[in-house]
Design an enzyme around this catalytic site. Sequence first.
Site, PDB file in Angstrom:
ATOM      1  N   GLU A   1      84.867 -23.533  -4.632  1.00 52.80           N
ATOM      2  CA  GLU A   1      83.698 -22.910  -5.265  1.00 52.80           C
ATOM      3  C   GLU A   1      82.473 -23.808  -5.080  1.00 52.80           C
ATOM      4  OE1 GLU A   1      84.347 -22.030  -9.424  1.00 52.80           O
ATOM      5  OE2 GLU A   1      82.450 -20.922  -9.576  1.00 52.80           O
TER       6      GLU A   1
ATOM      7  N   ASN B   1      84.710 -11.563 -10.478  1.00 51.26           N
ATOM      8  CA  ASN B   1      85.563 -12.653 -10.965  1.00 51.26           C
ATOM      9  C   ASN B   1      85.414 -12.773 -12.476  1.00 51.26           C
ATOM     10  OD1 ASN B   1      86.941 -15.452 -10.857  1.00 51.26           O
ATOM     11  ND2 ASN B   1      84.967 -15.899 -11.819  1.00 51.26           N
ATOM     12  N   GLU B   2      86.520 -12.926 -13.162  1.00 54.00           N
ATOM     13  CA  GLU B   2      86.493 -13.084 -14.623  1.00 54.00           C
ATOM     14  C   GLU B   2      85.462 -12.150 -15.249  1.00 54.00           C
ATOM     15  OE1 GLU B   2      86.604 -17.233 -15.901  1.00 54.00           O
ATOM     16  OE2 GLU B   2      88.560 -17.466 -14.957  1.00 54.00           O
TER      17      GLU B   2
ATOM     18  N   TYR C   1      95.118 -21.769 -16.534  1.00 49.75           N
ATOM     19  CA  TYR C   1      94.979 -23.215 -16.322  1.00 49.75           C
ATOM     20  C   TYR C   1      95.906 -23.970 -17.265  1.00 49.75           C
ATOM     21  CZ  TYR C   1      90.933 -22.579 -13.314  1.00 49.75           C
ATOM     22  OH  TYR C   1      90.112 -22.239 -12.259  1.00 49.75           O
TER      23      TYR C   1
ATOM     24  N   GLU D   1      93.459 -18.406  -9.654  1.00 51.35           N
ATOM     25  CA  GLU D   1      92.997 -19.670 -10.253  1.00 51.35           C
ATOM     26  C   GLU D   1      94.134 -20.215 -11.102  1.00 51.35           C
ATOM     27  OE1 GLU D   1      89.112 -19.927 -12.047  1.00 51.35           O
ATOM     28  OE2 GLU D   1      88.295 -18.485 -10.601  1.00 51.35           O
TER      29      GLU D   1
ATOM     30  N   GLN E   1      90.718 -26.816  -7.728  1.00 51.63           N
ATOM     31  CA  GLN E   1      89.995 -26.397  -6.538  1.00 51.63           C
ATOM     32  C   GLN E   1      90.131 -27.464  -5.459  1.00 51.63           C
ATOM     33  OE1 GLN E   1      85.978 -25.116  -7.115  1.00 51.63           O
ATOM     34  NE2 GLN E   1      86.485 -23.791  -8.842  1.00 51.63           N
TER      35      GLN E   1
HETATM   36  O1  AHR Z   1      87.615 -23.044 -11.523  1.00 52.29           O
HETATM   37  C1  AHR Z   1      86.593 -23.250 -12.436  1.00 52.29           C
HETATM   38  C2  AHR Z   1      86.183 -21.973 -13.155  1.00 52.29           C
HETATM   39  O2  AHR Z   1      87.222 -21.541 -13.962  1.00 52.29           O
HETATM   40  C3  AHR Z   1      85.888 -20.772 -12.291  1.00 52.29           C
HETATM   41  O3  AHR Z   1      84.595 -20.780 -11.797  1.00 52.29           O
HETATM   42  C4  AHR Z   1      86.079 -19.644 -13.231  1.00 52.29           C
HETATM   43  O4  AHR Z   1      86.464 -18.454 -12.581  1.00 52.29           O
HETATM   44  C5  AHR Z   1      87.108 -20.157 -14.213  1.00 52.29           C
HETATM   45  O5  AHR Z   1      86.742 -19.951 -15.510  1.00 52.29           O
END
Ligand code: AHR
Length: 485
Positions: free
Chosen positions: A28, A175-176, A242, A298, A347
């Site tokens: 990103e 996205n999101e 995450y 992600e 990332q």
């Molecule tokens: O990966 C960091 C961020 O996490 C991304 O930009 C977003 O999609 C997510 O909240």
Amino acid sequence: MTNSVRATIDLEKAGSKINSAIYGHFAEHLGRCIYEGIWVGEDSPIPNKKGLRTDVLTALKELQIPVLRWPGGCFADEYHWKDGIGPREKRRKMVNTHWGGTVETNQFGTHEFMLLCEEIGAAPYINGNVGSGEVLEMQEWVEYLTASEGSPLADQRAKNGRAEPWDLPYFGVGNESWGCGGHMRPEYYADLYRRYQTYVRKYGDKPIYKIACGANVDDYNWTEVLMKQAAAYMDGLTLHYYTVPSTWQNKGAATGFSEQEWDETIQKALHMDELIIKHSAIMDEYDPEKRVGLIVDEWGTWYDVEPGTNPGFLFQQNSIRDALVAGVTLNIFNHHADRVHMANLAQTINVLQSIVLTEGDKMLKTPTYHVFDLYKVHQGGRVLPIELIGEGLHLSASSDPLGKTHISVCNLSQWEPVSLELAINGEADSVQWQATILTGDRRDAHNTFEQPDRVSPKPFTDFKVENNQLIAAMPPMSVAVFSLL
Ligand code: AHR
């Protein structure tokens, strides 16, 4: 007494194909991922190929990255692709409002990203802008990328240096969208998705795999609504999860963490399994053939940023703990290969759970890089079911297209070696084994620019074959891959 785990693998029961794209990555416009990490510009003293740093190109190519997602993330929903084409000195600048409020120069745009993918041999996965972008803008991006000579946008592309259309295998629509991508309700996004994806036209002769924005963690209602209202219009539906050791306010440090934080991190990484099972069950109701892929685009660890660094840059170290998170997560994806068609670690460089870190002209491979390197043997193989008795190890196995078997084994404990007794169709005696291991001398062992190879893979020989079983002493905090030659 040493814990022991008995595992039985039946080679006759090879299951779904492990889509290579499960081993994908995500880059990103955030912190030092694109700028410094990948793009240094043609005039940089750092060795580069057309502006892309050569050390990073080599490292990424070696990893056989199947697919790379870009330009975001949250950035995708404020990115306007036309700002990133044409002569670089004339490109419009903008503020990257999500990530540190830095000025985005747009020096790295569509042509630079597609060149990066070509150089490293990865399929491009472009994420379009629904949050602040128009339908026409999205449609024109696809036309610019994929239309042949004669289309006005293809002619503009040719003027900008690329006559041939590119292949665009994957395209994400927002996205999101439940968060940074527009704070939408699932019903509203489902309708918007249907509308926007209509204009993701096929200009070339190759299909484009269309990906809808899916749920945050355990938002099962989002998956339900999207599948009910829009499954027919999508090829994939995303999931973001995450691994945060503690809370979002106080996540915990990437190194120097406690014994308890190790355990919490591993437990939270293992939670991916439950999320996939539950989202898949909903998807099964609407798509029992499993045509629509669950795209975990992600995932990875998210810690407090390194002291003294910009909080908006999400820069964190990467230790043997991250290697274990990567190992168990990739094992989980292998197990769910029938539904998980792609995944992208967040990332690639200098951001969150990176595979590569850079500092000036220096570059290092993180423990996570080495796990992806060890596991690349699973790409494109068929998943093999494993019967397990005992606790402490986390495994997955596959049979590759040449018929070779590969078994990845994670010992999740910080302290305890675990004895593995592995039976494979009673053939252990008659085959030759080879193994490689990654481990650390302390729970936050990591690589630095002074010691870039402190955590690096080594040949593993602490095993024997006896009574048609492989018996191995798996050291604590280790990720190993065994291959039958
Ligand atoms: O990966 C960091 C961020 O996490 C991304 O930009 C977003 O999609 C997510 O909240």
